[in-house]
Motif scaffolding. Sequence first.
Motif, PDB file in Angstrom:
ATOM      1  N   GLU A 184       0.604  -0.948   0.131  1.00 29.35           N
ATOM      2  CA  GLU A 184      -0.371  -0.188  -0.010  1.00 29.35           C
ATOM      3  C   GLU A 184       0.945   1.364  -0.028  1.00 29.35           C
ATOM      4  O   GLU A 184       0.468   2.349  -0.051  1.00 29.35           O
ATOM      5  CB  GLU A 184      -1.285   0.298   1.199  1.00 29.35           C
ATOM      6  N   GLU A 185       2.206   1.143   0.602  1.00 25.65           N
ATOM      7  CA  GLU A 185       3.193   1.944   0.394  1.00 25.65           C
ATOM      8  C   GLU A 185       3.685   3.015  -1.355  1.00 25.65           C
ATOM      9  O   GLU A 185       4.298   3.855  -1.441  1.00 25.65           O
ATOM     10  CB  GLU A 185       4.199   1.880   1.248  1.00 25.65           C
ATOM     11  N   HIS A 202       3.435   6.212  -3.437  1.00 31.43           N
ATOM     12  CA  HIS A 202       3.359   7.057  -2.213  1.00 31.43           C
ATOM     13  C   HIS A 202       5.261   7.740  -1.591  1.00 31.43           C
ATOM     14  O   HIS A 202       5.848   6.836  -1.816  1.00 31.43           O
ATOM     15  CB  HIS A 202       2.663   7.002  -0.580  1.00 31.43           C
ATOM     16  N   ASN A 203       4.694   8.790  -1.530  1.00 33.51           N
ATOM     17  CA  ASN A 203       6.248   9.207  -0.813  1.00 33.51           C
ATOM     18  C   ASN A 203       6.371   8.733   0.616  1.00 33.51           C
ATOM     19  O   ASN A 203       5.535   8.378   1.483  1.00 33.51           O
ATOM     20  CB  ASN A 203       6.330  10.590  -0.224  1.00 33.51           C
TER      21      ASN A 203
END
Length: 256
Positions: free
Chosen positions: A91-92, A95-96
Amino acid sequence: MATINAIAHKNELTTDITDDYYLTPQVTDTLDVAVIIQRLKAREIATKNVDGAAFVQTFLDECAAASAEGNNIVTSFFRSSIGLKGSVKAEELGHNIPADRLKVSVNLTQGEGARRAVEGAVVHAFEQAGATGPVIQSVTDPTVGKTDSLTLGGMALIEGMRLSLKGDDASVGILFKKVGGSESILILPGKVSPNTPTKLQFALPAAVTAGQWTVSVTTQSSSSSKQLLKTPRTYEYPNPVTVAAEGSDSESPDEI
């Protein structure tokens, strides 16, 4: 042709071979930017009428900024590449990711010019007087395995030969001295475990604050387990050791 001096130490681990040694380089000096600028001026290049130190620092700062943008850097002396340690969840992705989730580093290796400069050097080896004393081969944080770098309040591991801290002289122990400062911290044998000929492990005292330190070992142990030397022997590790908070950047030979 360049010459690198090296100290030869009897290899006491190979009991069946009596004529082998291991070498540790003899450090001629530690040069800072100012000394490098003087060397450049001596070569009659165009640094006599400019602030050479500012120029070099600006160059290094720009290298750091470019690295922070994900760039690799190649110079004749060093090559840099970005290193990442840690894992992320699905889920990361996309994304930053916060800085505290990963270990981001700049890894340095020798450049082509540095390789050419030393590949033709000859090594002049000599046996150090009083070779019965201790020898430090590395200083690391055993929890991360990073050489010449320790964590504030963390564990420290010194490896080498003839390191056992023995004797009743007041100097026996591990001495940390702040580079460029007056602070000195002596770690007594009772604080060290294991305390063996090849390994010394201990918790870094709070008094050893952030910065660069020299590390030395003093002992009265000898090659005979039953006999102590009358005069303590001291060995100072040739590399400065950087102490920093966990997760902060440190300047060591392998990583900036």
